[in-house]
Design an enzyme around this catalytic site. Structure first.
Site, short mmCIF file in Angstrom:
data_model
loop_
_atom_site.label_atom_id
_atom_site.label_comp_id
_atom_site.label_asym_id
_atom_site.label_seq_id
_atom_site.Cartn_x
_atom_site.Cartn_y
_atom_site.Cartn_z
N CYS A 95 53.04 32.33 9.54
CA CYS A 95 52.79 33.06 10.79
C CYS A 95 53.31 32.33 12.02
CB CYS A 95 51.29 33.32 10.94
SG CYS A 95 50.28 31.80 11.09
N CYS B 21 45.92 26.36 5.10
CA CYS B 21 45.17 27.04 6.15
C CYS B 21 43.86 27.61 5.60
CB CYS B 21 46.01 28.15 6.77
SG CYS B 21 45.16 29.11 8.05
N GLY C 188 44.96 42.87 11.40
CA GLY C 188 45.65 43.60 10.35
C GLY C 188 44.74 44.60 9.66
#
Length: 370
Positions: free
Chosen positions: A198, A97, A10
């Protein structure tokens, strides 16, 4: 100082890489494979960022390393996510995460490669510790760009791990990140903004089969059909409440939800709470929706409680602004009392405490709301 930069493909992580390279640091790029369908190395494809990352790193003269974290991601994020939904909670996998994978296993991989720090494209700041100790860990704080601030998602990362963190985008906004990468002539491998989750397809038709497959693999049995009960006053047990319909599983709903209840009523109804013991969904009008307090699981303390102000700011969902509150440690847990009733959080979401200067004091996962 050698800095590893976590690059996802990204624009934000690419900008972090660019800024650190221009600042003259000894930089390496580190790309982790998280999702189960990714191979190591991944095959080329429209959604494969690896070729684009390789090209960007060649242009910048930076070595690129990869690490396979699929097993860790499955164990630490995907399995707990599905289990939490089966229990009728609304989990926040991004925060988990960051703690267990990005600043857990990925940071360990960076240190193994000889790096002193792991930089990411998060919009957050690290400030010097203020407790008077020379070696005090840095304190996490909100980013300059409050619209993109991600300190909430980082509030579960332990202070010992934040010692090795580096946030190059702390003092700039998203528009500048995009402009810097474009001006450098770097193509962004994954130009779209990342999803909130995601590993789950965005459309509802695929979301539910994903959870069902996870539950089968884990031998879980989520709650099935149960009563929808109408409340006429705040709180209270399920006894005496009026049944006005049936729900198809508590996991399909979250506290504060209005749309998708499938119940005809004279005024709009909201999910007030979920009674997991009786498998009941409690609904009521907007006037009954306010949350006044919550209790978290074990807290991640980033500033010692003796240095907390009497009044703190509590952020109880990502898209909610921080509100005035009082907070105390109850054993290992945070007990948070809001100054005024607020739109409810949900068990499974993160509660992050701030001071007026934007420092993150502590974070914890909500277990009970009141």
């Amino acid at each position: 100082m050698r800095i590893a930069v976590a690059v996802s493909g990204g624009v934000d992580s690419l900008c972090a890489l660019l800024l650190l390279r221009r600042a003259g640091h000894d930089v390496l790029a580190l790309h982790g494979f998280f999702l189960p369908e990714q191979s190591h190395p991944r095959p080329g494809g429209a959604c494969d960022p690896l070729p684009g990352l390789e090209a960007a790193c060649r242009a910048l003269g930076i070595p690129l390393h990869t690490v396979d974290l699929r097993v860790v991601f499955q164990r630490e994020v995907m399995i707990p996510f599905a289990r939490s939904y089966a229990e009728g909670r609304t989990p926040n996998p991004c925060a988990r995460c960051n703690r267990a994978v990005k600043f857990g296993a990925l940071l360990d991989a960076a240190l193994d490669l000889g790096a002193d720090k792991l930089a990411t494209g998060h919009y957050a700041r690290l400030l010097p510790g203020r407790n008077g100790e020379k070696e005090a860990p840095p304190v996490l704080a909100a980013a300059h760009d409050r619209a993109k601030d991600q300190s909430y998602f980082l509030s579960l990362v332990p202070a010992a791990r934040l010692r090795h963190a580096f946030f190059p985008l702390a003092d700039q906004d998203k528009a500048r990140s995009v402009a810097l990468v474009a001006a450098a002539g770097l193509a962004v491998p994954l130009p779209r903004e990342s999803q909130d989750i995601c590993f789950v397809p965005e459309n509802d038709a695929a979301y539910r089969p994903f959870l069902a497959a996870q539950w089968r693999a884990q031998g879980l049995e989520p709650s099935g059909e149960g009563p929808v009960l109408l409340a006429s006053k705040p709180g209270g047990a399920t006894d005496g409440l009026c049944e006005i319909g049936r729900h198809q599983g508590l996991w399909r709903y979250t506290e504060g939800q209005r749309k998708g209840l499938g119940i005809a009523h004279s005024e709009p109804l909201y999910v007030l709470r979920k009674d997991r013991a009786d498998n009941a969904l409690i609904v009521g009008p907007r006037a009954l929706l306010g949350m006044r307090a919550c209790l978290t699981g074990p807290a991640n303390i980033l500033v010692p409680p003796e240095h907390w102000p009497e009044d703190v700011l509590a952020r109880l969902r990502h898209r909610q602004r921080a509100v005035s509150a009082q907070a105390v440690l109850d054993g290992e847990r945070l007990r948070i009392t809001l100054e005024a009733p607020q739109f409810p959080s949900a068990p499974g979401q993160v509660a992050a405490l701030y001071d007026a200067g934007g420092r993150v004091l502590a974070g914890g996962v909500v277990e009970e709301i009141r």
